[in-house]
Design a protein around this motif. Structure first.
Motif, mmCIF file in Angstrom:
data_model
loop_
_atom_site.group_PDB
_atom_site.id
_atom_site.type_symbol
_atom_site.label_atom_id
_atom_site.label_comp_id
_atom_site.label_asym_id
_atom_site.label_seq_id
_atom_site.Cartn_x
_atom_site.Cartn_y
_atom_site.Cartn_z
ATOM 1 N N THR B 228 0.817 -1.218 0.000
ATOM 2 C CA THR B 228 0.000 0.000 0.000
ATOM 3 C C THR B 228 0.852 1.269 0.000
ATOM 4 O O THR B 228 0.365 2.348 -0.303
ATOM 5 C CB THR B 228 -0.927 0.045 1.231
ATOM 6 N N HIS B 283 -9.519 1.227 -8.332
ATOM 7 C CA HIS B 283 -10.050 2.304 -7.499
ATOM 8 C C HIS B 283 -9.986 1.914 -6.020
ATOM 9 O O HIS B 283 -9.535 2.689 -5.168
ATOM 10 C CB HIS B 283 -11.490 2.588 -7.921
ATOM 11 N N CYS B 284 -10.413 0.681 -5.745
ATOM 12 C CA CYS B 284 -10.400 0.202 -4.379
ATOM 13 C C CYS B 284 -8.969 0.180 -3.828
ATOM 14 O O CYS B 284 -8.696 0.624 -2.712
ATOM 15 C CB CYS B 284 -11.025 -1.190 -4.346
ATOM 16 N N ILE B 287 -7.814 3.902 -3.105
ATOM 17 C CA ILE B 287 -8.272 4.586 -1.886
ATOM 18 C C ILE B 287 -7.715 3.884 -0.645
ATOM 19 O O ILE B 287 -7.398 4.523 0.354
ATOM 20 C CB ILE B 287 -9.818 4.751 -1.806
ATOM 21 N N ASP B 288 -7.545 2.587 -0.764
ATOM 22 C CA ASP B 288 -6.920 1.861 0.349
ATOM 23 C C ASP B 288 -5.507 2.376 0.548
ATOM 24 O O ASP B 288 -5.064 2.639 1.666
ATOM 25 C CB ASP B 288 -6.922 0.371 0.025
ATOM 26 N N MET B 291 -5.395 5.916 2.108
ATOM 27 C CA MET B 291 -5.701 5.984 3.541
ATOM 28 C C MET B 291 -4.728 5.161 4.381
ATOM 29 O O MET B 291 -4.231 5.603 5.397
ATOM 30 C CB MET B 291 -7.141 5.513 3.787
ATOM 31 N N GLU B 292 -4.485 3.959 3.917
ATOM 32 C CA GLU B 292 -3.713 3.037 4.731
ATOM 33 C C GLU B 292 -2.206 3.251 4.531
ATOM 34 O O GLU B 292 -1.440 3.312 5.486
ATOM 35 C CB GLU B 292 -4.091 1.599 4.354
ATOM 36 N N GLN B 348 -15.601 8.997 -3.051
ATOM 37 C CA GLN B 348 -14.769 8.112 -2.231
ATOM 38 C C GLN B 348 -13.298 8.520 -2.274
ATOM 39 O O GLN B 348 -12.606 8.506 -1.251
ATOM 40 C CB GLN B 348 -14.941 6.667 -2.717
ATOM 41 N N ASN B 351 -12.825 11.729 -0.322
ATOM 42 C CA ASN B 351 -12.928 11.394 1.096
ATOM 43 C C ASN B 351 -11.627 10.770 1.595
ATOM 44 O O ASN B 351 -11.097 11.161 2.645
ATOM 45 C CB ASN B 351 -14.091 10.440 1.314
ATOM 46 N N ILE B 355 -9.384 12.253 4.496
ATOM 47 C CA ILE B 355 -9.114 11.480 5.709
ATOM 48 C C ILE B 355 -7.614 11.396 5.971
ATOM 49 O O ILE B 355 -7.153 11.554 7.103
ATOM 50 C CB ILE B 355 -9.701 10.056 5.571
#
Lengths: 643, 388
Positions: B228, B283-284, B287-288, B291-292, B348, B351, B355
């Motif tokens: 990630t 996309h998933c 965003i992972d 954030m992560e 998303q 966001n 975040i």
């Protein structure tokens, strides 16, 4: 575009979205979950549901991430702990009997960060109320994180020992002991957590467990354990390995003798260690070392001795008195055996074996050596009896002790350990013991018992020189329990009985005839007996033994009789009932005598043809038919001794 | 030593010895003492490279005819071997490679002043290096791309060349591609950034919007999922110590903006359903990662400044707005559904960026950008949250 009900909360809306795409596009679904989680970091429901979704998708890595997030952010949620309780027991199970879900849990646990794994295990172990589960969790913890806690390990040791007591396990072979010895033991020993006292405690527990298991025969099932763990495949090897491990921590010099493959070298090492260090120094540590190692090796040899004495698929053996003779002075009353004087020392030539292929004698000698070393000298003697009482060694070495008693000549004690079940072993033991205590009537009775049983015996075995003519110094030997040696042994006793009767009734035709028959079984040594009989016969005016043709198959004996018949006019042989009035031959004219001679010769000819008949069949026939007469001799013999 | 003397000496040998000696000579010139006149040294190095390494000029400096294909291959293998030799400076990490070798790489494959054929050479060399796990070359290339900019012509040509001449001929499951993020993370990250600029991008005045080949999409998804933090590599790599003294490290660009754009455009442009699923996965993963990935890295390295993953001004390009309007006008249920997906992804992504506190720009601008889009429940929720 937006069909969602406005009244639904934002969280609900997002989760509904996430759920709605689960079937069609799991990544879209995940993107919603990630968003929902980030927007509502305090909502346990969302976080737990996304964990459950990953779990249902069987996605190990993502589920593990969700799970560690949950543990970090919501450590006090009851539902989370419920889930933990669901899968911690699985960690203790065997990998190959798991369901798909259980496998997933296991993999997920392994995917968690190590610190979380450790924390989970220790908390779960603490919470666990079931002793076995608690102990498995602690074991898992110790196995995965050897540095985690030595205190925990020690506590577990106590827990296991207490559990064994509290559950009133009647047997040393129970699940608590197994885990203590097989799983916790190696771990504790390897991590330097045990002090000397505890090391000895563990060593005793371990030795007791494995010895009880090994001596109890194979494939004992340990109750309350899963199928893959409820037996021990190689108890001896495991015992040796454990002792070596513990011995290393105690800096035992002797620890390597256990796994030494050469038994003699091991014995040499042990005995020289005893002589050099222990006996001289009287050092209790060294003595303990010697006694532990010596006792384990001793029991192992006894185990092997038992195995070769009564192997599963091979011929059995029995230690019996050597029958000398035939001309033996039978003393009255029976002497305390001469063997007694050497009872505590092994005299190798005193014992023999009828069949060299078996190792039973070697095992006996080795076991004897250790026995002697451990029980005869201080300081080992005290230590041995203490340890032996703790581990209850005596319960496993009964047969060996009996045979030691036999070796020492304590025959009377042995009657009570004769197997109670009807068997050839029982009858033969009784023949042997009654012979030893010179109760010939009972001895003979049992000989007929043995003969009766040998009829159905499949194993033939071989005739043995050891039985026929034992070396002078021989006092006893291991007899192979097979048709021929056993029969031969009975014959040997019978010969002795009849021979001694012969001194009372030197011209008894039946005695002479029987002895001739029996001598065939111990041929060629029997020829000596036969010669003696011929001498007696030629001196007699008449020798009547009508069973001659039925029992004599030995060509030498038949020839000898032919010769007596041909050359000796003084003795009339009345041995062929078919050869008419043989009784009158002497007074008949030469002419009629000629006809008798022809008849005699043709009878001999027919008999010679029986030469190839197996001797054991003849003997069986003989014993069966002549039981009455033989029993009479034995009874008379016993009477003659008592007067 | 006189410059001519160097050349004369080198001319005494034939290939491959001449090239090998020239490379050693270049190394000592570039990494030698700096008291000499630097520019003269660099001139000499350039001369040696074109005459003895790439054989582009003859003794008189005139162009020669192109080398044979065999010779071409031999030369590539030789350069690979040269870089694979025991490192000149020990204990480097796997990110920046070796400073001396980086300098040589930059001289061998400069931005300007080299004939166009050299670009071909570079693409072939990188392909070979990926296949043979020649990590030092890849690390040097990663630095060069960053120094020149991942969207520069140099980097774009390299990325495009790799796609056309390498990626399209191998499988996305190829282990050498798998291991690339571990072996050369900076190169991988910068390559992703360059690739992200190549597609769904109207800057280049193309007639239609180009979508990436499936293999590129697959491999990028795989890379991001494997780590990630990978997309942040360029941001936290300390280039200074990998560069020759005096060089100034260039700012990092991250692949997020470009790759997010792929995800926004795809539902409206891509027709292949299988590919659409991959964009969903991309996309998933993005965003992972936003954030992560940054959370994980920042927790370990609290003193590194925060990167930007999205910019308020470019997050909703005009072109995307046009496409959305077009779709709504068509009133086709499929198209409307696609718009939903786009808006959902936009919300998303923004966001995620908020975040992780990696969005560039001010709140008001962002709100007005979002308000210009069609109404959507998630967007509304997002706007509400931004305004809080």
């Amino acid at each position: 575009m937006e069909s969602m009900d406005i009244s639904v909360s934002e969280e609900e809306h997002m989760m509904a979205k996430a759920r709605s795409f689960l079937e069609t596009d799991c990544f879209r679904s995940r993107a919603w979950l990630l968003t929902a989680k980030s927007m509502f970091p305090d909502n346990f429901g969302i976080h737990f549901e996304s964990y459950e979704i990953e779990k249902n998708l069987r996605c190990v890595q993502r589920a593990a991430r969700c799970f560690s997030g949950l543990l970090e952010d919501f450590p006090n949620e009851a539902i989370l702990w419920k889930e933990i309780e669901n899968f911690t027991p699985i960690l203790c199970m065997d990998t190959f009997c798991l369901s798909e879900e259980q496998t997933f849990y296991r993999e997920m646990f392994s995917a968690l960060p190590l610190s979380i794994q450790q924390k989970l295990l220790s908390v779960c172990a603490e919470r666990s109320e079931d002793t076995m589960e608690h102990c498995r969790l602690v074991l898992l913890l110790l196995n995965r994180f050897p540095q985690s806690s030595t205190e925990l390990a020690l506590k577990l040791m106590d827990t296991m020992i207490t559990a064994e007591k509290h559950n009133q396990c009647p047997n040393v072979i129970n699940c608590y002991r197994k885990i203590l010895v097989c799983d916790l033991g190696p771990l504790l020993v390897s991590t330097n957590t045990l002090n000397q006292k505890n090391l000895y405690k563990m060593l005793t527990k371990t030795t007791e467990f494995y010895i009880t298991y090994a001596m109890g025969g194979h494939s004992i099932i340990i109750e309350n354990l899963p199928e893959t763990e409820n037996y021990i495949k190689t108890p001896w090897e495991d015992l040796f390995a454990s002792c070596e491990r513990i011995g290393k921590k105690l800096s035992w010099e002797l620890r390597y003798v256990l796994s030494q493959s050469d038994k003699r070298k091991a014995w040499k090492k042990v005995s020289s260690f005893a002589k050099k260090f222990v006996i001289a120094s009287n050092n209790s540590e060294l003595s303990k070392q010697l006694v532990f190692c010596g006792m384990i090796l001793f029991v192992k040899h006894v185990f092997e001795y038992n195995q070769s004495l009564q192997p599963e698929n091979d011929s059995e053996y029995l230690l019996v008195k050597a029958i000398k003779g035939p001309k033996v002075q039978i003393n009255k009353p029976p002497l305390k055996q001469a063997v007694l004087s050497i009872a505590t020392k092994l005299n190798e030539s005193v014992i023999g074996i009828t069949d060299e292929s078996s190792e039973v004698l070697d095992h006996f000698k080795m076991a004897f050596n250790y026995w002697e070393l451990l029980t005869n000298k201080e300081p080992m003697c005290t230590d041995y009896w203490k340890l032996s009482a703790q581990i209850k060694v005596d319960t496993f070495i009964g047969q060996f002790l009996n045979d030691i008693e036999f070796y020492q000549g304590k025959y009377k004690n042995l009657f009570k350990v004769v197997p109670s079940q009807e068997s050839i072993r029982r009858s033969l033991s009784l023949v042997n013991l009654y012979y030893c205590v010179q109760e010939f009537k009972k001895c003979a009775e049992n000989i007929f018992e043995v003969v009766h049983q040998t009829k159905s015996f499949i194993l033939n075995g071989k005739l043995s020189m050891e039985i026929a003519n034992p070396p002078e110094e021989r006092e006893m030997y291991y007899i192979q329990i097979a048709k021929l040696p056993v029969l031969q042994y009975c014959v040997k006793i019978m010969i002795q009985i009849l021979y001694s009767q012969l001194s009372n009734f030197p011209t008894d035709n039946d005695l002479i005839g029987h002895l001739l028959v029996l001598s065939q079984m111990v041929w060629p040594e029997g020829s000596e007996i036969a010669e003696d009989m011929y001498e007696r016969i030629v001196k007699m005016p008449l020798f009547t033994y009508p069973q001659f043709s039925a029992y004599i198959t030995n060509i030498d004996i038949i020839e000898a009789f032919m010769e007596i018949f041909e050359s000796n006019d003084k003795c009339v042989l009345n041995i062929y009932p078919c050869v008419g009035p043989s009784l009158n031959s002497r007074i008949s004219t030469r002419g009629t005598g000629k006809g008798i001679k022809e008849d005699f010769r043709s009878a001999v000819k027919t008999q010679v043809q029986q030469y190839s008949e197996p001797i054991e069949e003849t003997m069986l026939l003989f014993f069966m038919n002549e039981k009455k007469s033989l029993m009479k001799s034995a009874t008379l013999m016993e009477k003659s001794l008592t007067y | 030593m006189d410059f001519n003397e160097v050349k004369v000496n080198l001319r005494k040998f034939a290939f491959p010895l001449s090239t090998e000696n020239a490379l050693n000579q270049i190394q000592s010139i570039i990494n030698g003492e700096t008291t000499r006149k630097q520019h003269l040294n660099e001139d000499l190095a350039m001369d040696l490279i074109s005459e003895f390494v790439f054989c582009e000029t003859n003794e008189e400096g005139k162009p020669t005819k192109p080398m044979s294909r065999i010779r071409h291959l031999e030369l590539l293998v030789m350069i690979c071997d040269y870089f694979n030799k025991p490192k000149i400076k020990p204990d480097n990490d796997n990110c920046c490679g070796d400073t001396a070798l980086n300098a040589i790489f930059m001289t061998l494959f400069p931005q300007f002043g080299a004939p166009p054929l050299r670009t071909n050479m570079l693409i072939s060399l990188i392909s070979l290096a990926i296949s043979t796990y020649s990590n030092l070359i890849l690390q040097s290339a990663g630095i060069q791309m960053q120094q020149l900019g991942c969207s520069s012509k140099y980097s774009s040509q390299l990325a495009d060349g790799l796609v056309k001449r390498f990626f399209t001929f191998i499988d996305a499951k190829n282990p050498s591609l798998h291991l690339l993020p571990q072996n050369a993370p900076l190169f991988t990250a910068n390559l992703m950034t360059s690739l992200s600029e190549l597609y769904f991008n109207k800057k280049t005045m193309d007639i239609s919007i180009k979508e990436p080949p499936r293999v590129v999409l697959e491999i990028i998804v795989r890379w991001i999922n494997s780590d990630t933090r990978l997309c942040f590599t360029a941001h936290y790599t300390d280039l200074q110590r990998a560069l020759p003294s005096g060089a100034i490290p260039m700012a990092a660009t991250l692949p997020f903006l470009g790759l997010f754009r792929w995800c926004f455009f795809a539902p409206l442009c891509v027709k292949n359903n299988n590919d659409l699923v991959l964009y969903s996965e991309l996309h998933c993963a993005l965003i992972d990662s936003v954030m992560e990935g940054w959370k994980v890295y920042a927790a370990e390295n609290p003193r590194v400044s925060c990167p930007y993953t999205l910019s308020v001004h470019s997050v909703v390009p005009q072109q995307l707005k046009d496409l959305i309007d077009e779709a709504i006008k068509s009133n086709d249920p499929m198209a409307l559904h696609s718009v939903d997906v786009v808006l959902e992804r936009l919300a998303q992504s923004i966001n995620a960026s908020i975040i992780s506190d990696t969005i560039f720009g001010n709140k008001q601008d962002l709100v007005s950008q979002l308000e210009s889009l069609p109404e959507n429940k998630v967007l509304k929720l997002l706007i509400k949250r931004i305004q809080l």
